[in-house]
Design a protein around this motif. Structure first.
Motif, PDB file in Angstrom:
ATOM      1  N   SER A  31      83.752  79.982  45.569  1.00 25.81           N
ATOM      2  CA  SER A  31      83.365  79.660  46.942  1.00 25.81           C
ATOM      3  C   SER A  31      82.183  78.704  46.883  1.00 25.81           C
ATOM      4  O   SER A  31      81.366  78.767  45.967  1.00 25.81           O
ATOM      5  CB  SER A  31      83.005  80.913  47.738  1.00 25.81           C
ATOM      6  OG  SER A  31      81.808  81.478  47.267  1.00 25.81           O
ATOM      7  N   THR A  72      78.427  71.771  58.314  1.00 32.10           N
ATOM      8  CA  THR A  72      79.744  72.114  58.861  1.00 32.10           C
ATOM      9  C   THR A  72      80.226  71.147  59.941  1.00 32.10           C
ATOM     10  O   THR A  72      81.359  71.247  60.389  1.00 32.10           O
ATOM     11  CB  THR A  72      79.734  73.549  59.432  1.00 32.10           C
ATOM     12  OG1 THR A  72      78.711  73.646  60.421  1.00 32.10           O
ATOM     13  CG2 THR A  72      79.500  74.571  58.340  1.00 32.10           C
ATOM     14  N   GLU A 105      86.290  66.707  57.284  1.00 27.37           N
ATOM     15  CA  GLU A 105      86.862  67.420  56.143  1.00 27.37           C
ATOM     16  C   GLU A 105      87.184  66.491  54.962  1.00 27.37           C
ATOM     17  O   GLU A 105      86.877  66.808  53.811  1.00 27.37           O
ATOM     18  CB  GLU A 105      88.129  68.150  56.586  1.00 27.37           C
ATOM     19  CG  GLU A 105      88.802  68.927  55.501  1.00 27.37           C
ATOM     20  CD  GLU A 105      90.033  69.663  55.997  1.00 27.37           C
ATOM     21  OE1 GLU A 105      90.668  70.305  55.147  1.00 27.37           O
ATOM     22  OE2 GLU A 105      90.362  69.604  57.190  1.00 27.37           O
ATOM     23  N   ASP A 122      90.202  74.423  49.857  1.00 24.39           N
ATOM     24  CA  ASP A 122      90.555  75.048  51.135  1.00 24.39           C
ATOM     25  C   ASP A 122      89.314  75.116  52.014  1.00 24.39           C
ATOM     26  O   ASP A 122      88.370  75.838  51.714  1.00 24.39           O
ATOM     27  CB  ASP A 122      91.114  76.452  50.887  1.00 24.39           C
ATOM     28  CG  ASP A 122      91.517  77.153  52.156  1.00 24.39           C
ATOM     29  OD1 ASP A 122      91.829  76.469  53.156  1.00 24.39           O
ATOM     30  OD2 ASP A 122      91.520  78.398  52.159  1.00 24.39           O
ATOM     31  N   PRO A 132      88.121  76.167  55.614  1.00 24.41           N
ATOM     32  CA  PRO A 132      88.463  76.824  56.874  1.00 24.41           C
ATOM     33  C   PRO A 132      87.815  76.108  58.060  1.00 24.41           C
ATOM     34  O   PRO A 132      86.755  75.499  57.917  1.00 24.41           O
ATOM     35  CB  PRO A 132      87.908  78.237  56.730  1.00 24.41           C
ATOM     36  CG  PRO A 132      87.180  78.300  55.456  1.00 24.41           C
ATOM     37  CD  PRO A 132      87.286  76.988  54.762  1.00 24.41           C
ATOM     38  N   ARG A 133      88.454  76.186  59.212  1.00 21.83           N
ATOM     39  CA  ARG A 133      87.953  75.511  60.419  1.00 21.83           C
ATOM     40  C   ARG A 133      87.786  76.485  61.573  1.00 21.83           C
ATOM     41  O   ARG A 133      88.503  77.451  61.685  1.00 21.83           O
ATOM     42  CB  ARG A 133      88.949  74.451  60.874  1.00 21.83           C
ATOM     43  CG  ARG A 133      89.150  73.331  59.944  1.00 21.83           C
ATOM     44  CD  ARG A 133      90.211  72.434  60.527  1.00 21.83           C
ATOM     45  NE  ARG A 133      90.437  71.301  59.671  1.00 21.83           N
ATOM     46  CZ  ARG A 133      90.835  70.141  60.107  1.00 21.83           C
ATOM     47  NH1 ARG A 133      91.076  69.954  61.390  1.00 21.83           N
ATOM     48  NH2 ARG A 133      91.028  69.148  59.281  1.00 21.83           N
ATOM     49  N   ASP A 134      86.842  76.147  62.425  1.00 22.11           N
ATOM     50  CA  ASP A 134      86.689  76.824  63.707  1.00 22.11           C
ATOM     51  C   ASP A 134      87.185  75.830  64.751  1.00 22.11           C
ATOM     52  O   ASP A 134      86.497  74.866  65.083  1.00 22.11           O
ATOM     53  CB  ASP A 134      85.228  77.187  63.952  1.00 22.11           C
ATOM     54  CG  ASP A 134      85.043  78.009  65.213  1.00 22.11           C
ATOM     55  OD1 ASP A 134      85.895  77.907  66.135  1.00 22.11           O
ATOM     56  OD2 ASP A 134      84.056  78.750  65.280  1.00 22.11           O
ATOM     57  N   LYS A 156      84.115  75.770  58.801  1.00 26.14           N
ATOM     58  CA  LYS A 156      83.468  77.045  58.513  1.00 26.14           C
ATOM     59  C   LYS A 156      82.927  77.016  57.088  1.00 26.14           C
ATOM     60  O   LYS A 156      83.335  76.209  56.266  1.00 26.14           O
ATOM     61  CB  LYS A 156      84.461  78.192  58.644  1.00 26.14           C
ATOM     62  CG  LYS A 156      84.903  78.478  60.063  1.00 26.14           C
ATOM     63  CD  LYS A 156      85.823  79.677  60.066  1.00 26.14           C
ATOM     64  CE  LYS A 156      86.307  80.020  61.437  1.00 26.14           C
ATOM     65  NZ  LYS A 156      87.201  81.188  61.409  1.00 26.14           N
ATOM     66  N   LEU A 162      83.723  77.301  51.799  1.00 25.09           N
ATOM     67  CA  LEU A 162      85.040  76.777  51.477  1.00 25.09           C
ATOM     68  C   LEU A 162      85.398  77.275  50.085  1.00 25.09           C
ATOM     69  O   LEU A 162      84.563  77.823  49.384  1.00 25.09           O
ATOM     70  CB  LEU A 162      85.072  75.248  51.560  1.00 25.09           C
ATOM     71  CG  LEU A 162      84.168  74.420  50.658  1.00 25.09           C
ATOM     72  CD1 LEU A 162      84.726  74.262  49.263  1.00 25.09           C
ATOM     73  CD2 LEU A 162      83.989  73.053  51.268  1.00 25.09           C
TER      74      LEU A 162
END
Length: 123
Positions: free
Chosen positions: A24, A30, A34, A55, A57-59, A66, A69
């Motif tokens: 991670s 943020t 991307e 990977d 992640p998105r809000d 997010k 990652l």
């Protein structure tokens, strides 16, 4: 089919299974896009091993990425991409310091079915 040929196929099938390591990553802004983030991280962690996926992640409601990652490495026997990546924790990536953490229990795992996720086929 001869017994020795069958044994050869079995060992070949076992060797074809892929090993993966996952980390991670935190510490990035943020609100960035991307694609440039993935490019910067791919370049930064290239020395650790072959990167299979990043990977992020998105809000979708807030329209931000997010944290954390996840980066997945292809790991060969005897190699440890996680250890190499952990050494890069605290280093600068385009103006922000990367914070790398190993994921408990997932330092290295095998794909049990031998699924090639890019082709959508079982090997």
């Amino acid at each position: 089919m001869e017994e020795s040929a069958v044994r050869g196929l079995e060992s070949k099938d076992t060797n074809n299974r892929k090993c993966f390591s996952k980390i991670s990553v935190e510490g990035y802004d943020t609100s960035v896009h991307e694609f440039p983030l993935k490019l910067a991280l791919a370049k930064h962690f290239a020395s650790c091993g072959k990167i299979v996926d990043i990977d992020v992640p998105r809000d979708f409601k807030k329209r931000i990425l997010k944290s954390p990652l996840f980066i997945i490495f292809h790991a060969k026997e005897g190699e440890s991409p996680v250890d190499k990546a952990l050494e890069l924790s605290g280093t600068d990536v385009g103006g922000w310091n990367v914070v790398v953490k190993s994921l408990p229990g997932q330092q290295m795992y095998r794909d049990p079915g031998g699924v090639d996720r890019f082709k959508g086929e079982r090997t």
